[in-house]
Design an enzyme around this catalytic site. Sequence first.
Site, PDB file in Angstrom:
ATOM      1  N   LYS A   8      -1.526  -1.137  -4.048  1.00 32.46           N
ATOM      2  CA  LYS A   8      -2.574  -0.112  -3.959  1.00 32.46           C
ATOM      3  C   LYS A   8      -1.845   1.214  -4.016  1.00 32.46           C
ATOM      4  O   LYS A   8      -1.039   1.528  -3.142  1.00 32.46           O
ATOM      5  CB  LYS A   8      -3.347  -0.284  -2.642  1.00 32.46           C
ATOM      6  CG  LYS A   8      -4.254   0.874  -2.251  1.00 32.46           C
ATOM      7  CD  LYS A   8      -5.197   0.392  -1.155  1.00 32.46           C
ATOM      8  CE  LYS A   8      -5.708   1.456  -0.214  1.00 32.46           C
ATOM      9  NZ  LYS A   8      -6.381   2.593  -0.823  1.00 32.46           N
ATOM     10  N   TYR A  45       0.846  -1.199   0.000  1.00 37.30           N
ATOM     11  CA  TYR A  45       0.000   0.000   0.000  1.00 37.30           C
ATOM     12  C   TYR A  45       0.882   1.249   0.000  1.00 37.30           C
ATOM     13  O   TYR A  45       1.485   1.599   1.007  1.00 37.30           O
ATOM     14  CB  TYR A  45      -0.899  -0.053   1.250  1.00 37.30           C
ATOM     15  CG  TYR A  45      -1.927   1.057   1.401  1.00 37.30           C
ATOM     16  CD1 TYR A  45      -2.044   2.110   0.508  1.00 37.30           C
ATOM     17  CD2 TYR A  45      -2.808   1.034   2.480  1.00 37.30           C
ATOM     18  CE1 TYR A  45      -2.990   3.098   0.677  1.00 37.30           C
ATOM     19  CE2 TYR A  45      -3.768   2.024   2.662  1.00 37.30           C
ATOM     20  CZ  TYR A  45      -3.846   3.059   1.761  1.00 37.30           C
ATOM     21  OH  TYR A  45      -4.791   4.040   1.951  1.00 37.30           O
ATOM     22  N   THR A  86      -1.935   4.970  -3.832  1.00 35.81           N
ATOM     23  CA  THR A  86      -2.672   6.157  -3.408  1.00 35.81           C
ATOM     24  C   THR A  86      -1.753   7.376  -3.500  1.00 35.81           C
ATOM     25  O   THR A  86      -1.178   7.840  -2.508  1.00 35.81           O
ATOM     26  CB  THR A  86      -3.268   5.970  -1.994  1.00 35.81           C
ATOM     27  OG1 THR A  86      -4.118   4.812  -2.029  1.00 35.81           O
ATOM     28  CG2 THR A  86      -4.104   7.171  -1.575  1.00 35.81           C
ATOM     29  N   GLY A  96      -5.734   4.121  -5.892  1.00 30.52           N
ATOM     30  CA  GLY A  96      -6.146   4.436  -4.518  1.00 30.52           C
ATOM     31  C   GLY A  96      -6.657   5.847  -4.346  1.00 30.52           C
ATOM     32  O   GLY A  96      -7.025   6.245  -3.251  1.00 30.52           O
TER      33      GLY A  96
HETATM   34  O1  MN9 Z   1      -8.122   4.276   0.244  1.00 36.12           O
HETATM   35  C1  MN9 Z   1      -8.302   6.550   0.104  1.00 36.12           C
HETATM   36  N1  MN9 Z   1      -7.206   7.178   0.747  1.00 36.12           N
HETATM   37  C2  MN9 Z   1      -7.229   7.505   2.024  1.00 36.12           C
HETATM   38  C3  MN9 Z   1      -7.917   5.227  -0.383  1.00 36.12           C
HETATM   39  O2  MN9 Z   1      -8.129   7.243   2.748  1.00 36.12           O
HETATM   40  C4  MN9 Z   1      -6.050   8.182   2.540  1.00 36.12           C
HETATM   41  C5  MN9 Z   1      -8.848   7.366  -1.046  1.00 36.12           C
HETATM   42  O3  MN9 Z   1     -10.067   6.790  -1.406  1.00 36.12           O
HETATM   43  C6  MN9 Z   1      -9.023   8.842  -0.729  1.00 36.12           C
HETATM   44  O4  MN9 Z   1      -9.656   9.002   0.519  1.00 36.12           O
HETATM   45  C7  MN9 Z   1      -9.852   9.588  -1.751  1.00 36.12           C
HETATM   46  C8  MN9 Z   1      -9.816  11.088  -1.491  1.00 36.12           C
HETATM   47  O5  MN9 Z   1      -8.531  11.596  -1.764  1.00 36.12           O
HETATM   48  O6  MN9 Z   1      -9.404   9.308  -3.030  1.00 36.12           O
END
Ligand code: MN9
Length: 292
Positions: A163, A135, A165, A187
């Site tokens: 994942k 992640y 992000t 992500g």
């Molecule tokens: O799991 C999420 N990241 C966090 C992924 O919670 C840090 C994303 O879905 C974000 O919350 C979303 C908003 O930036 O894309």
Amino acid sequence: MNISGIIPALITPFNDNYEVNYEALKELVEKLIADGASGFYACGSTAECFLMNEDERKKVLETVIKVTNDRVPVIAHIGNIGSEKTCELARHAREVGAAAVSSVPPFYYKFGFDEIVSYYADIAKAVPELPLIVYNIPMFAGVEINADNLKAIVDASGAKGLKYTAYNLYELDKISRRYPDMKLFCGHDEIFSNALPIGIDGAIGSTFNVMTPKFVELDKQYKSGNQAAVEKLQREVNELIEVMIKVGVNSSIKYLLTKSGISCGDCRRPFAKVNEEQAKCLDAIYSRVFDK
Ligand code: MN9
């Protein structure tokens, strides 16, 4: 590893005393399966995992696996600051039937990259039969996993997925070219449509707690080559996501779910509650996006 599609990173509902509300969690999982979710990511950042104790994390995972009852796969986020606790959660995840484990890099102490690699190797050693999804979330973990340094992690742990992000689509493209066998999950929900042409396998996201149908539709439109519909849908959801980020993503999700009838409570302190003004903004944008 047969995991793809729209995978909500579940929130953890709490009651008025900030205890886990298992009934609401079950309701949420059922609703999201009906909405078209193709799997779940349990106990991740969105679930406030670092504000939960080990027993709660285990029980939440067990609950999600039990409710899904093999209809869709459940990925267990087992991330922690130290290898020992992480491996304990990994073994528990295997015992209760998780389809995969996933972890953020160990954080806070600014571990060296060799230490981070050894953390992932420890997980693989603890549960060799479970696919591991790394992640990458540099904004919180303080370390970036990229196309170059991912190699050491994959070599040491046999990780099967990532994942991702972060907003760096060039890096994601490099990763996809260099690691063709790796399953890639977007992500950041707000760039899902931009990540799709890179060849991602799916998306794991927080806003799917409230917008799974929109993203399932977006995915479908992409697969049928309807680019105009893809762009329209992404722009629509992004109007709401923008406000959610401003207010706080996790608390916005809980507010919106509670309003829709699943009582999710507030995020654990020190996360702030959604105030009146924020609630008004969320209401306005939510009805604009959903009552079309
Ligand atoms: O799991 C999420 N990241 C966090 C992924 O919670 C840090 C994303 O879905 C974000 O919350 C979303 C908003 O930036 O894309």
